[in-house]
Design a protein around this motif. Sequence first.
Motif, PDB file in Angstrom:
ATOM      1  N   LEU A   7       0.844  -1.200   0.000  1.00 56.40           N
ATOM      2  CA  LEU A   7       0.000   0.000   0.000  1.00 56.40           C
ATOM      3  C   LEU A   7       0.877   1.247   0.000  1.00 56.40           C
ATOM      4  N   PRO A   8       0.313   2.412  -0.375  1.00 57.05           N
ATOM      5  CA  PRO A   8       1.119   3.636  -0.379  1.00 57.05           C
ATOM      6  C   PRO A   8       1.616   4.030   1.016  1.00 57.05           C
ATOM      7  N   HIS A   9       0.869   3.627   2.062  1.00 54.80           N
ATOM      8  CA  HIS A   9       1.236   3.962   3.439  1.00 54.80           C
ATOM      9  C   HIS A   9       1.007   2.747   4.326  1.00 54.80           C
ATOM     10  N   ASN A  10       1.856   2.574   5.319  1.00 55.17           N
ATOM     11  CA  ASN A  10       1.751   1.440   6.236  1.00 55.17           C
ATOM     12  C   ASN A  10       0.463   1.534   7.059  1.00 55.17           C
ATOM     13  N   PRO A  11      -0.415   0.518   7.011  1.00 55.95           N
ATOM     14  CA  PRO A  11      -1.680   0.586   7.736  1.00 55.95           C
ATOM     15  C   PRO A  11      -1.580   0.223   9.219  1.00 55.95           C
ATOM     16  N   TRP A  12      -0.409  -0.231   9.689  1.00 57.48           N
ATOM     17  CA  TRP A  12      -0.295  -0.816  11.022  1.00 57.48           C
ATOM     18  C   TRP A  12      -0.849   0.076  12.124  1.00 57.48           C
ATOM     19  N   ASN A  13      -0.345   1.312  12.275  1.00 54.30           N
ATOM     20  CA  ASN A  13      -0.808   2.106  13.415  1.00 54.30           C
ATOM     21  C   ASN A  13      -2.184   2.729  13.183  1.00 54.30           C
ATOM     22  N   ALA A  14      -2.706   2.656  11.954  1.00 57.87           N
ATOM     23  CA  ALA A  14      -4.073   3.105  11.705  1.00 57.87           C
ATOM     24  C   ALA A  14      -5.084   2.025  12.069  1.00 57.87           C
ATOM     25  N   ILE A  15      -4.658   0.762  11.986  1.00 57.31           N
ATOM     26  CA  ILE A  15      -5.547  -0.348  12.339  1.00 57.31           C
ATOM     27  C   ILE A  15      -5.832  -0.343  13.843  1.00 57.31           C
ATOM     28  N   ILE A  16      -4.801  -0.090  14.643  1.00 55.74           N
ATOM     29  CA  ILE A  16      -4.964  -0.085  16.102  1.00 55.74           C
ATOM     30  C   ILE A  16      -5.165   1.362  16.545  1.00 55.74           C
ATOM     31  N   ALA A  17      -6.398   1.826  16.449  1.00 54.94           N
ATOM     32  CA  ALA A  17      -6.706   3.218  16.737  1.00 54.94           C
ATOM     33  C   ALA A  17      -8.171   3.332  17.160  1.00 54.94           C
ATOM     34  N   PRO A  18      -8.551   4.359  17.867  1.00 51.52           N
ATOM     35  CA  PRO A  18      -7.707   5.477  18.328  1.00 51.52           C
ATOM     36  C   PRO A  18      -6.852   5.075  19.527  1.00 51.52           C
ATOM     37  N   ARG A  19      -5.745   5.802  19.680  1.00 52.95           N
ATOM     38  CA  ARG A  19      -4.842   5.558  20.801  1.00 52.95           C
ATOM     39  C   ARG A  19      -4.660   6.851  21.583  1.00 52.95           C
ATOM     40  N   PRO A  20      -4.667   6.776  22.913  1.00 53.09           N
ATOM     41  CA  PRO A  20      -4.385   7.981  23.695  1.00 53.09           C
ATOM     42  C   PRO A  20      -2.924   8.387  23.500  1.00 53.09           C
ATOM     43  N   ILE A  21      -2.619   9.620  23.819  1.00 53.12           N
ATOM     44  CA  ILE A  21      -1.265  10.142  23.654  1.00 53.12           C
ATOM     45  C   ILE A  21      -0.642  10.368  25.021  1.00 53.12           C
ATOM     46  N   ALA A  22       0.503   9.744  25.235  1.00 50.77           N
ATOM     47  CA  ALA A  22       1.288   9.984  26.453  1.00 50.77           C
ATOM     48  C   ALA A  22       2.264  11.104  26.126  1.00 50.77           C
ATOM     49  N   TRP A  23       2.050  12.252  26.708  1.00 50.80           N
ATOM     50  CA  TRP A  23       2.924  13.408  26.494  1.00 50.80           C
ATOM     51  C   TRP A  23       3.923  13.362  27.642  1.00 50.80           C
ATOM     52  N   ILE A  24       5.083  12.779  27.393  1.00 48.69           N
ATOM     53  CA  ILE A  24       5.984  12.408  28.477  1.00 48.69           C
ATOM     54  C   ILE A  24       7.025  13.482  28.748  1.00 48.69           C
ATOM     55  N   SER A  25       7.060  13.919  30.001  1.00 49.43           N
ATOM     56  CA  SER A  25       8.067  14.895  30.424  1.00 49.43           C
ATOM     57  C   SER A  25       9.099  14.193  31.300  1.00 49.43           C
ATOM     58  N   THR A  26      10.356  14.603  31.093  1.00 44.43           N
ATOM     59  CA  THR A  26      11.469  14.043  31.851  1.00 44.43           C
ATOM     60  C   THR A  26      12.462  15.155  32.171  1.00 44.43           C
ATOM     61  N   ARG A  27      13.362  14.857  33.098  1.00 45.04           N
ATOM     62  CA  ARG A  27      14.431  15.802  33.450  1.00 45.04           C
ATOM     63  C   ARG A  27      15.707  14.991  33.662  1.00 45.04           C
TER      64      ARG A  27
END
Length: 198
Positions: A11-31
Amino acid sequence: MFYRPEDGHGLPHNPWNAIIAPRPIAWISTRSTLGDNLAPYSFFSACAYSPPQLMFASTSTKPDRDTGKDTLAQIRETGVFCVNLVTPALTAPMNASSAPLAAGVSEFDVAGLTPAECETIACPRVAEAPASIECRMTQIVKLEGTANYLCTGVAVGIHIRPDCLVDGRYSPQDGYLARMGYQDYAAVRDVFELERPE
């Protein structure tokens, strides 16, 4: 259509991460010794209730890091991280924080966000986030592939913005932002209740 991943999808684009969706977003902060870092990850989920635990996966590298990204390197150094949740109102700064900046450059500054100190760990959190989860890393597991790592953590402190508590329930008023795959995101606002069978 059927395909074996090792043979390619054709396919023109990989379907893998579109198949397993929706996914929450972990906005990860570190120091770390280099400073503060903030980056979004969508291979993310809660994975246990008691004690509360979560996981995320880091799946690429940076030219200025030997393995993985800044987030992973800083978690290895300190053993802690904070997961900030994302709402549609935070789409632009979340996206800005995904830029491949040099190690030591603060995404908080680039994205125009306010860092706030965590309570139980030496780490910043996103003051604007609807909720933030302070975590102690429990393990980093090398996965199949060149730069794939799974990081798990136990929640040691949880912040909820007061306006996101409605009748004693967590409910961000502008909804949830979810990753859909490709370049697609979704604003999740249509929520309904469903009771499990007895």
